[in-house]
Scaffold this motif. Structure first.
Motif, PDB file in Angstrom:
ATOM      1  N   ALA A   1       0.772  -1.287   0.007  1.00 41.82           N
ATOM      2  CA  ALA A   1       0.061   0.068  -0.063  1.00 41.82           C
ATOM      3  C   ALA A   1       0.853   1.121   0.023  1.00 41.82           C
ATOM      4  N   SER A   2       0.357   2.461  -0.617  1.00 45.04           N
ATOM      5  CA  SER A   2       1.155   3.521  -0.359  1.00 45.04           C
ATOM      6  C   SER A   2       0.868   4.423   0.781  1.00 45.04           C
ATOM      7  N   ASP A   3       1.623   5.289   0.874  1.00 45.29           N
ATOM      8  CA  ASP A   3       1.637   6.067   2.298  1.00 45.29           C
ATOM      9  C   ASP A   3       0.251   6.604   2.441  1.00 45.29           C
ATOM     10  N   PHE A   4      -0.030   6.591   3.953  1.00 42.35           N
ATOM     11  CA  PHE A   4      -1.479   7.122   4.282  1.00 42.35           C
ATOM     12  C   PHE A   4      -1.227   8.636   4.757  1.00 42.35           C
ATOM     13  N   THR A   5      -2.155   9.350   4.176  1.00 48.45           N
ATOM     14  CA  THR A   5      -2.001  11.020   4.488  1.00 48.45           C
ATOM     15  C   THR A   5      -3.325  11.285   4.726  1.00 48.45           C
ATOM     16  N   PRO A   6      -3.409  12.538   5.503  1.00 56.04           N
ATOM     17  CA  PRO A   6      -4.721  13.094   6.315  1.00 56.04           C
ATOM     18  C   PRO A   6      -5.774  13.402   5.097  1.00 56.04           C
ATOM     19  N   LYS A   7      -6.996  13.038   5.464  1.00 56.54           N
ATOM     20  CA  LYS A   7      -8.158  13.687   4.595  1.00 56.54           C
ATOM     21  C   LYS A   7      -8.421  15.033   4.891  1.00 56.54           C
ATOM     22  N   ALA A   8      -8.370  15.463   6.258  1.00 59.51           N
ATOM     23  CA  ALA A   8      -8.789  16.573   6.621  1.00 59.51           C
ATOM     24  C   ALA A   8      -7.747  17.079   7.657  1.00 59.51           C
ATOM     25  N   PHE A   9      -7.721  18.205   7.917  1.00 58.49           N
ATOM     26  CA  PHE A   9      -7.074  18.790   9.325  1.00 58.49           C
ATOM     27  C   PHE A   9      -7.336  20.104   9.583  1.00 58.49           C
ATOM     28  N   VAL A  10      -7.129  20.655  10.702  1.00 57.44           N
ATOM     29  CA  VAL A  10      -7.183  21.921  11.253  1.00 57.44           C
ATOM     30  C   VAL A  10      -6.303  22.535  12.015  1.00 57.44           C
ATOM     31  N   THR A  11      -5.771  23.614  12.170  1.00 56.61           N
ATOM     32  CA  THR A  11      -4.928  24.199  12.968  1.00 56.61           C
ATOM     33  C   THR A  11      -5.657  25.062  14.009  1.00 56.61           C
ATOM     34  N   GLY A  12      -5.016  25.267  15.440  1.00 56.69           N
ATOM     35  CA  GLY A  12      -5.730  26.322  16.338  1.00 56.69           C
ATOM     36  C   GLY A  12      -5.017  26.098  17.663  1.00 56.69           C
ATOM     37  N   THR A  13      -5.836  26.341  18.659  1.00 58.83           N
ATOM     38  CA  THR A  13      -5.317  26.448  20.062  1.00 58.83           C
ATOM     39  C   THR A  13      -5.743  25.285  20.993  1.00 58.83           C
ATOM     40  N   GLU A  14      -6.562  24.387  20.148  1.00 62.96           N
ATOM     41  CA  GLU A  14      -7.051  23.244  20.887  1.00 62.96           C
ATOM     42  C   GLU A  14      -7.528  22.288  19.924  1.00 62.96           C
ATOM     43  N   ILE A  15      -7.507  20.696  20.405  1.00 64.32           N
ATOM     44  CA  ILE A  15      -8.128  19.905  19.610  1.00 64.32           C
ATOM     45  C   ILE A  15      -9.407  20.130  19.084  1.00 64.32           C
ATOM     46  N   GLN A  16      -9.786  20.204  17.780  1.00 60.34           N
ATOM     47  CA  GLN A  16     -10.997  20.312  17.141  1.00 60.34           C
ATOM     48  C   GLN A  16     -11.168  19.731  15.882  1.00 60.34           C
ATOM     49  N   TRP A  17     -12.586  19.373  15.590  1.00 57.85           N
ATOM     50  CA  TRP A  17     -12.899  18.896  14.615  1.00 57.85           C
ATOM     51  C   TRP A  17     -12.571  19.076  13.077  1.00 57.85           C
ATOM     52  N   PRO A  18     -11.599  18.559  12.451  1.00 59.19           N
ATOM     53  CA  PRO A  18     -11.194  18.988  11.048  1.00 59.19           C
ATOM     54  C   PRO A  18     -12.405  18.878   9.913  1.00 59.19           C
ATOM     55  N   GLU A  19     -12.468  19.763   9.107  1.00 59.56           N
ATOM     56  CA  GLU A  19     -13.510  19.736   8.011  1.00 59.56           C
ATOM     57  C   GLU A  19     -13.056  19.935   6.539  1.00 59.56           C
ATOM     58  N   ASN A  20     -11.608  20.435   6.486  1.00 60.14           N
ATOM     59  CA  ASN A  20     -11.433  20.516   5.151  1.00 60.14           C
ATOM     60  C   ASN A  20      -9.654  20.243   5.283  1.00 60.14           C
ATOM     61  N   LEU A  21      -8.896  20.336   4.183  1.00 65.68           N
ATOM     62  CA  LEU A  21      -7.622  19.934   3.771  1.00 65.68           C
ATOM     63  C   LEU A  21      -6.697  21.111   3.444  1.00 65.68           C
ATOM     64  N   PRO A  22      -6.243  22.155   4.157  1.00 62.32           N
ATOM     65  CA  PRO A  22      -5.782  23.171   3.596  1.00 62.32           C
ATOM     66  C   PRO A  22      -4.390  22.847   3.003  1.00 62.32           C
ATOM     67  N   THR A  23      -3.838  23.745   2.209  1.00 64.81           N
ATOM     68  CA  THR A  23      -2.618  23.617   1.484  1.00 64.81           C
ATOM     69  C   THR A  23      -1.371  23.347   2.099  1.00 64.81           C
ATOM     70  N   ALA A  24      -1.262  23.858   3.375  1.00 60.08           N
ATOM     71  CA  ALA A  24      -0.162  23.593   4.128  1.00 60.08           C
ATOM     72  C   ALA A  24      -0.448  23.839   5.725  1.00 60.08           C
ATOM     73  N   LEU A  25       0.279  22.999   6.493  1.00 57.44           N
ATOM     74  CA  LEU A  25       0.208  22.990   7.882  1.00 57.44           C
ATOM     75  C   LEU A  25       1.198  23.593   8.683  1.00 57.44           C
ATOM     76  N   ILE A  26       0.814  24.691   9.264  1.00 59.38           N
ATOM     77  CA  ILE A  26       1.857  25.684   9.899  1.00 59.38           C
ATOM     78  C   ILE A  26       1.526  25.691  11.272  1.00 59.38           C
ATOM     79  N   LEU A  27       2.453  25.233  12.280  1.00 57.54           N
ATOM     80  CA  LEU A  27       2.141  25.578  13.645  1.00 57.54           C
ATOM     81  C   LEU A  27       2.941  26.753  14.189  1.00 57.54           C
ATOM     82  N   ASP A  28       2.518  27.596  14.818  1.00 58.88           N
ATOM     83  CA  ASP A  28       3.247  28.652  15.606  1.00 58.88           C
ATOM     84  C   ASP A  28       2.405  29.075  16.729  1.00 58.88           C
TER      85      ASP A  28
END
Length: 840
Positions: free
Chosen positions: A28-55
């Motif tokens: 099988a090929s690599d597994f990658t996320p179907k959706a993610f979200v960034t913020g200040t807490e754990i939350q339900w992701p609903e889309n897949l942005p182009t880049a994941l930035i943590l700051d």
């Protein structure tokens, strides 16, 4: 705090070697996320942005892979304002991301994987960063920035360590006009794909160096298979703490259980200590002493933290320390570091769960969450006279074999993806049948059965749950006691029936012939368990019900013996066929004579429990044919089933209190009941059970008000609670083949395609298509494909159209089948496409 540096070049070279091998073997090929979200807490992701930035403004990312995934975590980093530290959590259910240990830890057994579900990384440069330890199964992941400024991920996910999970590529299929049934069928199929692993793909969790010894990190302390019989001994070894600390065990059973656990934490220097280090549980310069599986409790894994001892000096990282553990006088344990005593106590002064701690068993090494250490030059002495009993340099690759961490020697099917990663004998029953109805990877089944057969001991029994990290052919004595396996003995019969159903689906009589002498030995053991007084099966322990004279185990034995007779017939062993059939008939007569309870309308659980009965009693006494049609009708009446109904399914037996908050529903045992319901024409009850138990494992269905998006993984579960949620809390396995019986039951009963009964049906040489049950389930059309003994596909479909049932069949040459419908039969021969219209 200054983030620590990445470990040595040697260590990372080992990681990349591991990952390269994983990528090469895996399909099988690599597994990658179907959706993610960034913020200040754990939350339900609903889309897949182009880049994941943590700051600092958005320090937490929540990632949803949409369904179960497994493998080595990887992170591709394009920008870095650091160095930084990231804490990564893994969980099957969404709620696990909110917990300190996610949905772990999993310290039940040596598993060739990370024993923890929280992993911390130090990032000092851009590029690709990969973990060296497998995360066995999860849908959810979070990444939290815990130190440093910021970083950007261009890609992250898991290097897959499982087989291709694209269901559309499976050679065997099921489909119907009921989309709920279609999704339920996928649960077991996908769970089995995650649990069955190719030879060598689960690589050692340990690394060795000719100077430093063996490197342990984030894994349960693994016992040495060569020292299982030690008692009242002294263990000496040298340790070099790479980060935080070292975990070792003494008086430890080889498989799992109540050994003594010791955890040394070093001085935790700022430059190498992660920002999220739990200094309350593991204070600097201390030793924790525990009895059980761990140092913290988790649901079914008991742990008794007995004491925390302060080391009277600083235990520096990156220095060699000599550690001595002494077991003596039947109850005392003491530890010395570099010749200085840290503690000397009597275990009788501590509460250990009401059970005595025997100072006998193996020793082993490991490391707690994010801890790592090198160990070398282990020596064991007799504590009474100082005689050298054993020594191990731990400086060569033999350490992986001794400590149960060598790459899996065979293609095997495990209990589940994320934990209990053992080759369970009885649990394989459902998996073997699911394979026949979905992936048709019969090499998985052969590999698993052969691995189990390699554990066979003198009396014929196979090991209940061998670890894939130990070599079963060379460790039999260590894992057995006096020529027998101390275990759940009914698993022997479930294991044999796994073999039987493999032969039934694959028709692999060559494998049956090659291994028959070993199965005969196991069957001889089974026949020896029949009590000469009342003719019932007497076991010392059982999972399915009462062990002594129990209905479930006795009816299971009847089914086992009848299956054995069919295989003996196919192999041309007529005398054995007659003997097994005769024994099965006699046993069935004894069951009906001694255990049928007319007042209850079912079989009593055992001779000593006349008013008790359970799901396995009903299931196995029906599917084995012990119960006649009248008895079956009574057993499936509301009078009987009503006493077992609990929440979405049926409880284990009548002694389970409906008000017990810990009561759980087993898809495993309810899976045994499911075909019994269809055999007994209790179709409406079977449909309700399908929807309520297996529907609960799916994403939320608003029309039926079942399922849950936060707990669904696309795979079958281990247990359910009364409210339909996972049954053991966060400990529950959400990818467990033993919970996937609905997969093969839908093929065999909803479509109605199954091998003809008896040895002439092996490999679908002769087959049966009976659409009547599917129609009674409310289906208008259904289809199925299976792989026959020749390797060719048998494809069938049917559809209600106007006043006719339209049937289409594409059967391989050399096969033949019968369609049963409305009391009539139609014969079909393989080698060409066939179609027919049968009046309704």
């Amino acid at each position: 705090m200054k983030p620590p540096f990445i470990s040595s070049v040697y260590f990372w070279s080992q990681i990349f070697t591991v990952l390269s091998k994983a990528a090469a073997v895996n399909q099988a090929s690599d597994f990658t996320p179907k959706a993610f979200v960034t913020g200040t807490e754990i939350q339900w992701p609903e889309n897949l942005p182009t880049a994941l930035i943590l700051d600092s403004d958005s320090p937490i990312a929540t990632l949803d892979y949409g369904a179960e995934v497994a493998g080595y975590p990887f992170f591709e980093i394009s920008t870095l304002d650091g160095p930084v530290q990231i804490e990564v959590k893994y969980s099957e259910p969404y709620d696990g991301l909110h917990q300190p240990w996610a949905d772990g830890p999993y310290t039940f057994s040596t598993s060739l994987a990370n024993g923890f579900r929280v992993e911390t990384f130090n990032v000092t440069k851009t590029g690709k960063l990969q973990s060296s330890l497998i995360q066995g199964g999860q849908r959810w992941q979070s990444v939290r920035l815990i130190a440093g400024n910021s970083l950007t991920f261009t890609r992250l996910g898991f290097v897959s360590t499982v087989n291709d999970t694209d269901l559309e590529k499976y050679p065997s299929q099921f489909h119907s006009d009921n989309e709920l049934f279609n999704e339920i069928w996928k649960l077991g199929a996908k769970a089995t794909s995650f649990a069955c692993v190719e030879k060598g793909i689960q690589v050692p969790a340990l690394k060795t160096d000719p100077v430093k010894g063996t490197f342990f990190q984030s894994t349960r302390a693994s016992p040495n298979v060569e020292t299982s019989k030690l008692e009242n001994y002294t263990l000496e070894f040298e340790a070099f703490i790479e980060r935080s600390g070292l975990w070792w065990t003494v008086s430890q059973p080889l498989t799992y259980g109540s050994g003594l656990q010791l955890l040394l934490t070093g001085d935790l220097p700022e430059e190498t200590t992660f920002a999220n280090t739990n200094r309350s549980l593991t204070p600097a310069n201390s030793i924790l002493l525990s009895k059980g599986y761990d140092f913290v409790n988790q649901t079914t894994l008991d742990a008794y933290l007995l004491d925390t001892f302060e080391v009277p000096f600083a235990v520096h990282e990156k220095e060699w320390h000599n550690i001595t553990t002494i077991l003596s006088d039947g109850d005392r344990i003491s530890v010395h570091i570099n010749g200085q005593q840290v503690f000397n106590v009597s275990l009788d002064d501590y509460y250990t769960g009401g059970s005595e701690v025997p100072l006998s068993g193996s020793y082993g090494f490991g490391a707690y969450q994010d801890h790592s250490a090198w160990v070398r030059n282990a020596k064991v002495y007799d504590s009474n006279n100082g005689t050298l009993l054993y020594k191990d340099s731990l400086r060569d690759h033999s350490a992986s074999a001794k400590y149960g961490n060598q790459a899996n020697l065979a293609t095997v099917c495990l209990d589940g993806a994320k934990r209990d990663r053992l080759v369970w004998l009885g649990d394989f029953y459902h998996a073997s049948r699911i394979i026949g109805a979905s992936t048709s990877r019969f090499d998985w089944t052969r590999g698993t059965l052969s691995f189990l057969l390699d554990t066979q001991v003198q009396n014929g029994e196979l090991s209940m749950s061998p670890s894939m990290g130990y070599d079963p052919s060379t460790t039999i004595d260590a894992f057995s006691e006096e020529g027998k396996h101390p275990a759940l003995e009914d698993y022997q019969m479930l294991g044999f029936l796994s073999f039987y159903h493999f032969i039934r689906h694959s028709g692999d009589l060559q494998y049956a012939s090659d291994t028959w002498s070993q199965w005969q030995k196991q069957l001889k053991w089974l026949l020896s368990t029949v009590n000469s007084t009342d003719g019932l099966v007497d076991l010392t322990s059982a999972f399915l019900g009462d062990s002594s004279g129990g209905a479930a185990v006795s009816c299971l034995a009847v089914e086992t013996l009848n299956g054995a007779a069919e295989i003996a017939s196919a192999l041309g062993h007529s005398s054995e066929e007659k003997r097994y059939k005769k024994s099965a008939r006699a046993l069935a007569q004894s069951i009906n004579k001694n255990l049928w309870n007319e007042n209850l309308g079912t079989y009593s659980a055992s001779r000593s429990s006349k008013q008790k009965f359970g799901v396995p009693d009903l299931a196995w006494c029906i599917t084995s044919g012990v119960a006649n049609s009248t008895q079956t009708s009574k057993m499936l009446s509301s009078k009987v089933l009503g006493k077992l109904k609990l929440g979405p399914g049926y409880k284990a037996d009548t002694t389970v209190s409906a008000s017990d908050p810990s009561a759980s529903i087993s898809p495993n045992t309810n899976g045994f009941l499911l075909p019994a319901l269809f055999m007994g024409n209790a179709t409406n009850i079977a449909r309700d059970l399908l929807v309520s138990v297996w529907g609960a494992m799916l994403p939320y269905n608003k029309d039926l008000a079942i399922g849950n998006d936060t707990t669904a993984t696309g795979t079958s579960w281990e247990y359910l609670s009364v409210d339909g949620s996972p049954g053991l809390g966060l400990f529950t396995s959400h990818s467990h083949p033993w919970g996937g019986a609905a997969t093969y039951v839908l093929t065999e009963w909803a479509t109605g395609l199954r091998p003809l009964d008896g040895s002439e049906g092996f490999g679908y040489s002769k087959w049966l298509l009976d659409p009547q049950t599917g129609i009674a389930l409310g289906l208008k059309k259904s289809s199925a494909k299976v792989v026959t003994g020749s390797g060719d596909i048998l494809s069938v479909s049917w559809e209600l159209e106007d006043k006719f049932l339209r049937v289409n069949i594409d059967a391989p040459p050399g096969t033949s089948g019968t369609v049963h419908f409305n009391g009539s039969s139609r014969e079909f021969r393989g080698g060409r496409k066939n179609s027919a219209s049968l009046p309704v």
